[in-house]
Every structure is written in C-alpha cells, then in structure tokens.
Write an enzyme that holds these catalytic residues in place. Structure first.
Site, PDB file in Angstrom:
ATOM      1  N   CYS A 191     -16.957 -25.878  -3.712  1.00 15.82           N
ATOM      2  CA  CYS A 191     -18.141 -26.493  -4.325  1.00 15.82           C
ATOM      3  C   CYS A 191     -19.298 -25.498  -4.380  1.00 15.82           C
ATOM      4  O   CYS A 191     -20.177 -25.606  -5.239  1.00 15.82           O
ATOM      5  CB  CYS A 191     -18.552 -27.738  -3.554  1.00 15.82           C
ATOM      6  N   CYS A 335       6.475   1.278  16.273  1.00 14.71           N
ATOM      7  CA  CYS A 335       7.902   1.110  16.564  1.00 14.71           C
ATOM      8  C   CYS A 335       8.642   2.173  15.762  1.00 14.71           C
ATOM      9  O   CYS A 335       8.034   3.138  15.298  1.00 14.71           O
ATOM     10  CB  CYS A 335       8.379  -0.298  16.213  1.00 14.71           C
TER      11      CYS A 335
END
Lengths: 375, 92
Positions: A191, A335
C-alpha cells in the site's frame, strides 16, 4: 454502570431474535486479539469494542504518522508520534469503559507470538506484510485458534477465516492452502507504493470484525474455507471455496520449537538471501580484517588448511553446534566445493538473521586452484 | 444421424467460450478486469496461453479458481466456465 444499563447499551442487537441475550453473553466472555492497529485494525477494534467483546488484545509496535490518518480512523493529529497500540486502547476505553484491554506494544515475532495468541479465542490479522501473516497463520494452526484474514490493495480487498471448521465438521484450511510458498515480495505491490483508498480497509476491517462476532456467537455462516475478493470500483463481491493443498506443509514448522527457530523474514524473502563470496573477495577480506572462518567438511577430510586460521564444525554436526557460533567478526564458511558451506550459511541465517556470514563460492577446490595459478 | 451428432459436438467444442476474471495487480498486466477465450480445454492450457499473451505474468504468483473453487491442479474446462485469477495481497 449497572447491569440494566449494560443491557440497554446492547439492546439493538439483543432484540435480534437470532442473537438475543445468549449471544451477547458470549461476546462478554470472548477474548479477541487484533494484530496491527492500522487500516484494518482500527475499524475492527471500534466495532468489536462497541459490540461488547469482553477482552480485547492489541498488538502494534508502530507509531502514528500523518499519512496514516486517511484510513486509521482511531487516530487524530495530536496522536502523531505516539504508539498506536496505546493510543488505540485509550480511545476505545472512552467509547466503551466496560471492555478490558491488553496492550502489546511490540512486534509480533516467533519469540512472543505463541505466548500472546494462546490467551485469546479469536485472532484478527490486520498486519501489512507476508512475514507476519505467515507467522500468525502458523502460530494459529499450532495453537488451534481461528484466524480472520484480511488484506487490501488500492480499491480491492480479501477476507477469509482460517483454521476454523465448517458446520458439518469439515476441517478449516489456512493461508498455506492458498500459498504454500510465499510470493516474491518484489512482485506484490504494498500500500506504501501502490496506494489504497482509505475507505477500503474500513470495509474489509469491518468485515473481519463481523466474522469474529459470527464465530464467537455461532450465528450465520463464517467465511471458513472461503476467500472473498472484493472490488470496490466494480462492486464485485467474489466468494471462492478453498480446499486443502497437497503441499501445504512444505516448510510448516510442526512444533513450538520449530516455530520459534523459523525465520519468517528470510522465508518471505525480506532479508537478503545467503551471501556467497568469490575467492578474490575472500582474499580481500582475509587481508583486511580478522575473520571467523569455519570449515564445515568432515573431520577426516583433506587437505588440512594451513594458509589461514580456521575452526572445524562438520555440516553433519552443524545443528548441535550452531548455538556456539557467536562472533563479532564476520563468519566465512568453507568446504570442498562451496555447496556444504552454503547449506551451513542458510542454516545459520535461519537461526540468526542478523549475523554477518558468508560462504566461499567454489570452495577450497577453487581457492587452491587460484592460488596455484597465481604462483 | 450419427455423423450429424458428431458434427454438432465438433461444432459446439470449437465454440467453447470461457470467461476470465482478473483481480488485483494482475489487471496492471492484462489491462482489464475480464477476458474471454475460446477453445481452451484445461486450466493448464489457459495458464500457458496467458503466459504467452502476457509474458510479465511469469514473475507473478496467483491462484486460479474455476467456477468459484480454488484449484491446486490442472482442471478440465467446460463451455461458459468462469476462471478467476487471484493474486496475493499483503496490505493492511
């Protein structure tokens, strides 16, 4: 006010043969929570107060602004800058001193939602964002509370009742039966950007209050398993039946614990998605500042890293160690390939949305390759 | 007689018309609140045609209701069916 005055106050609705003293008594004993004292919340609160709901809770962390006054009809110019929840309760007490109010001047979040909602019979959703809507939906499903949904945009609105069974016992559906996955916030205008005609939340918020009164008193047919779409300009009132979606439990937190650790802002795409950094960016960071580097490979995986200091928390044991990861420094997960480190980052982000953490893209493989090329 | 009946069925099918009601922000893309299509046999087909006609719909999530029932899977359509496109709203 004596009892005769009390009844005189409500005589116009008590006189309705479908309603009567019995329904009025039910309202006196009912506890309704209104989340959001804004465009939807204000008119809902006014009519619930006028109708004689015994106990009303108001949740809002926001303050009144000038641009609210066009639709948030409880507030006046003098209230600008004051907390909405407190001002709303003060005004409503003047309208009807017989009602008890409970004010929660805070944002509804995973830490407080269950504790707040559990004390009420019916909940009205007057919020303005998907994260809080999903949060309330899930909390109400977990606690078994009926939730009255309402939303507006421009000249249109939607109303529905979630998590409340039909007369014949058909279980109630909820927001996740409509949208199991939240929409991308970029594709749904708010809005603030797209605007809303002030009277529209007035209509929808009043309809929400009407649904609450129907649920409490048992009169009429509440909008359970139904969504109404209302278009004010074209006078369209379009009622659609909702049936359970097969995938309505994707990502649904099935326990109190799961709910409390669920990150709704992240789920709804409001907070940023996990950050991946390139090997170059990683090298820059290494030079610039002290980092908390966490290797999420399994403990027996090689090579062992000597080039920079790092700790090791294997992804397989990440869940149990996640609370130990607290640091002032930026966190970088690494990793072998960058895949498990990204999973670790997502897990951390779900738990701690505000932490500054990254995943090394391409992992040690890529990083070693670049180092090798430089040499 | 049999041939005539077949012909009539054919003829009827080729004139099958459905109405599409559009709500919310989707009207920004379609430009109007109601659309008509002929010879669309399923909601899947309608979805593809809408996407082809209005490529911007790709990024928008919305529900489809066939004759006022929200559907979750591909649904066959019949002559004079009304399909509503309902996007999510978040404003309050």
């Amino acid at each position: 006010m004596g009892q005769s005055n009390t009844y005189r106050r409500y005589e116009r609705q008590i006189v309705l043969k479908e309603f009567g003293t019995a329904a009025q008594e039910k309202l006196f004993h009912a506890k309704v929570l209104v989340v959001g004292a804004g465009g939807l919340g204000c008119p809902a609160l006014q009519y619930l107060t006028a109708a004689g709901i015994g106990y009303i809770g108001i949740v809002d962390f926001d303050k009144v602004e000038l641009s609210n006054l066009q639709r948030q009809v409880l507030f006046a110019v003098d209230d600008i800058g004051k907390p909405k929840a407190i001002v709303a309760a003060e005004k409503l007490k003047l309208f009807n001193p017989e009602i008890q109010f409970s004010v929660f001047e805070k944002k509804l979040g995973t830490a407080n939602a269950l504790d707040i909602i559990v004390g009420f019979d019916v909940v009205i959703d007057g919020t303005d964002n998907f994260a809080t809507r999903y949060l309330m939906n899930d909390a109400c499903v977990l606690l078994g509370k009926p939730l009255i949904y309402g939303a507006v945009l421009r000249f249109e609105g939607q109303v529905g009742v979630f998590n409340f069974p039909e007369r014949d016992g058909t279980p109630g559906t909820n927001y996740r039966d409509l949208f199991p996955q939240p929409p991308d916030p970029a594709t749904v205008p708010s809005c603030n950007e797209a605007g809303v005609l002030g009277i529209l939340p007035g209509i929808i918020g009043t309809m929400q209050a009407a649904e609450a009164i129907k649920i409490i008193t048992g009169i009429g047919r509440p909008l359970c398993n139904t969504i109404v779409s209302y278009n004010m300009l074209d006078n369209i009132y379009y009622e659609c039946m909702v049936s359970p979606a097969d995938n309505n439990d994707i990502n649904f937190p099935k326990s109190k614990e799961a709910f409390e650790s669920f990150n709704y802002e992240w789920f709804c795409g409001i907070t940023q998605l996990p950050n991946e950094i390139s090997t170059e960016e990683f090298d820059e960071l290494l030079k610039k500042e002290k980092l908390n580097i966490i290797d999420v490979r399994e403990t027996d995986e090689l090579p062992v890293i000597h080039e920079f200091p790092c700790s090791r928390i294997p992804l397989s044991r990440f869940d149990e160690s996640i609370s130990a990861i607290g640091s002032k420094e930026k966190i970088v997960f690494i990793c072998k390939s960058g895949k498990r480190s990204l999973s670790a980052l997502k897990l951390l982000n779900e738990k701690y949305p505000d932490c500054r953490a990254y995943s090394l893209k391409g992992g040690l493989d890529e990083w070693k390759l670049k180092i090798h090329l430089k040499k | 007689m049999h041939i005539l009946a077949n012909y009539l069925t054919e003829f009827k099918n080729s004139n099958m018309e459905i109405s599409v009601l559009v709500f919310g922000q989707i009207t920004d893309i379609t430009g109007k609140g109601s659309l008509k299509f002929t010879d669309i046999k399923s909601t899947g087909e309608l979805y593809q045609l809408l996407l082809k006609t209005y490529p911007q719909l790709e990024s928008i999530k919305y529900l489809m209701a066939v004759n006022k029932k929200i559907i979750h899977e591909n649904t066959m359509l019949m002559d004079e069916d009304t399909i509503a496109l309902l996007p999510p709203f978040s404003g309050g």
